[in-house]
Design a protein around this motif. Structure first.
Motif, PDB file in Angstrom:
ATOM      1  N   LEU A   5      10.595  10.469  53.125  1.00  0.00           N
ATOM      2  CA  LEU A   5      10.966  11.832  52.767  1.00  0.00           C
ATOM      3  C   LEU A   5      12.460  11.935  52.493  1.00  0.00           C
ATOM      4  N   THR A   6      13.246  11.231  53.277  1.00  0.00           N
ATOM      5  CA  THR A   6      14.697  11.238  53.050  1.00  0.00           C
ATOM      6  C   THR A   6      15.038  10.656  51.688  1.00  0.00           C
ATOM      7  N   ALA A   7      14.362   9.573  51.305  1.00  0.00           N
ATOM      8  CA  ALA A   7      14.602   8.984  49.988  1.00  0.00           C
ATOM      9  C   ALA A   7      14.178   9.934  48.879  1.00  0.00           C
ATOM     10  N   LEU A   8      13.111  10.672  49.097  1.00  0.00           N
ATOM     11  CA  LEU A   8      12.648  11.659  48.120  1.00  0.00           C
ATOM     12  C   LEU A   8      13.704  12.731  47.918  1.00  0.00           C
ATOM     13  N   ARG A   9      14.246  13.221  49.026  1.00  0.00           N
ATOM     14  CA  ARG A   9      15.307  14.234  48.944  1.00  0.00           C
ATOM     15  C   ARG A   9      16.563  13.670  48.285  1.00  0.00           C
ATOM     16  N   ASN A  10      16.977  12.476  48.710  1.00  0.00           N
ATOM     17  CA  ASN A  10      18.202  11.895  48.171  1.00  0.00           C
ATOM     18  C   ASN A  10      18.075  11.552  46.692  1.00  0.00           C
TER      19      ASN A  10
END
Length: 482
Positions: A158-163
């Motif tokens: 999810l963090t990679a999706l946001r970033n």
């Protein structure tokens, strides 16, 4: 190998190398979602929004697993309609052979209910799947305001999706002091117990302090402070103290403040609690009715006492002659086993699946049912619950049910969730008052007998609270209408 995986492999082999290349101009579309709302890609992009589309199929197990990772739901709550509204998320059912029933989890070609737990838009459109030239499910695209596409990996965090959005489409602003507070349905063998809630941070800033409260009929009866450093998407437990619950009262939990400020979304920061006392029986010889699915060789179950010791178990049952053990005499049938239990004990029930997709295949009823002297006192339907489904304080055995304190006997409302029709198991006539989550009464029944049904198909889909009362029964049950 199961049908879903066979279908996925067949689909994967089609149109190899035809996937829409990264950097391509996003084909425009206008679609209507299941709620009747219209979505036009070019309008969202012109408004500066990033659009993410998840093109999946209801029968696809990897798609189901991705949905249940909650990555898109979490992104929606932070930056979509639940938060800053900078991102639009659209789930696309891209197989033309599936139906609306499949999306709602009631069809014959589905992994479960795709609508439940999906706050973003859901559309049924094989045309979009064709437009974006997908060759496998799930296929996810990020479309930046400039109109360029980039295929996303379902394994990305999810963090990679946001970033990825921050780095490619423009920095996301987000909102401050935004979290939800949730707790599972509570069931106790006695009216006194403790429980744990979960606070998840959806805000851009870390949560360093918060206050959670338990309310009975609107009055605070317990307070739990939090201090720490809960960054975005971190979920932390909040342990509420031992409380004596009144089954006829309404309970809610809520965050009264986050970082000494009101929560960004007060509704999201609160939840009504479903409180119930376990079913009861005076019998020690109990019949366990196991309603199997099409893969009986994967099915097993345990009954545990209050110390967590397995005191009864069953399965796996005889696998069939089909692929991966499908079919056979133990498939899609009811297997009855009798177990002997101790009196004055609180028991939990655990359903297990060796493959990891629950008891979900076949058109018969799946789940477990407990009977004493031919009367059902506990029942749990089963679907795609994964590897295990633990049901704490499922029932208790009493030496005497002659007092009001112990008379939470043979009672149940099933199926739950349902399409709106609920059946009652009860030893006495009960009165039922159903309210929505705002407290508005939407249904009343003077008397419901054992085996009778309550028809709520005229109500909208959602969660309701049913206050059930009789001469010896008082409880509040959460009802889910799909």
């Amino acid at each position: 190998m199961k049908k879903t995986l066979l279908s996925l492999l067949l689909f994967t082999g089609l149109a190899a190398f035809a996937q829409l290349p990264n950097g391509s101009a996003a084909p425009d579309f206008t679609v209507t979602d299941l709620n009747g709302n219209t979505h036009t890609l070019s309008e969202y992009l012109a408004a500066g929004k990033t659009v993410i589309i998840d093109i999946s199929a209801t029968w696809c197990l990897p798609c189901w697993n991705y949905k249940n990772s909650h990555k898109l739901a979490d992104l929606y709550e932070s930056f979509g309609g639940g938060g800053s509204e900078e991102v639009v998320i659209i789930f696309v059912e891209g197989d033309p052979s599936t139906t609306l029933d499949d999306l709602n989890g009631t069809g014959g070609n589905t992994q479960g209910n795709w609508v439940d737990g999906s706050p973003y838009a859901i559309v049924d459109s094989a045309e979009i799947a064709d437009l974006y030239q997908i060759t496998y499910f799930p296929t996810l695209y990020r479309i930046c305001p400039a109109g360029t596409t980039f295929e996303l990996s379902s394994t990305s965090s999810l963090t990679a999706l946001r970033n990825g959005i921050n780095n490619s489409c423009g920095a996301l602003t987000g909102v401050q002091n935004h979290a939800n507070l949730t707790a599972d349905d509570l069931r106790f063998c006695e009216p006194t117990g403790s429980f744990s809630a979960k606070m998840k941070n959806y805000g851009k800033n870390a949560i360093t302090s918060a206050t959670a409260v338990l309310k009975e009929n609107g009055a605070v009866v317990a307070t739990v402070p939090y201090s720490g450093n809960a960054i975005q998407y971190l979920q932390v437990p909040l342990n509420f103290p031992t409380t004596t619950f009144n089954p006829s009262s309404n309970y809610t939990i809520e965050l009264s403040d986050i970082n000494s400020a009101p929560p960004f979304d007060a509704l999201m920061a609160s939840q009504p609690l479903s409180i119930g006392l376990s079913a009861s029986t005076t019998a020690t010889a109990v019949d366990v009715l196991v309603h199997t699915d099409n893969y009986p060789g994967e099915i097993s179950w345990n009954i545990k006492n209050s110390a967590g010791t397995v005191v009864a178990s069953g399965g796996p049952y005889t696998a069939g002659p089909g692929a991966e053990g499908a079919g056979g005499p133990d498939a899609n049938t009811t297997i009855t086993e009798t177990v002997t239990l101790e009196v004055n004990e609180c028991y939990s029930v655990e359903l297990l699946d060796g493959y990891g997709d629950g008891w979900s295949y076949g058109n018969t009823q799946h789940g477990i049912e407990l009977q004493a002297n031919g009367v059902t006192f506990f029942e749990q339907e089963a679907g795609n619950f994964g590897t295990s489904l633990a049901l704490a304080a499922a029932f208790k055995t009493n030496s005497n049910l002659g007092t009001v304190e112990n008379e939470n006997a043979v009672f149940g409302i099933y199926p739950n969730p349902s399409a709106g029709v609920f059946t009652f198991t009860t030893l006495e006539p009960v009165r039922v008052v159903v309210s929505d989550l705002t407290g508005k009464v939407v249904y009343k029944s003077a008397s419901i007998q054992n085996g009778e049904t309550m028809n709520l198909t005229g109500l909208q889909r959602g969660v309701y609270l049913a206050k059930v009362s009789g001469s010896k029964t008082e409880r509040v049950e959460k009802l889910v209408i799909q």
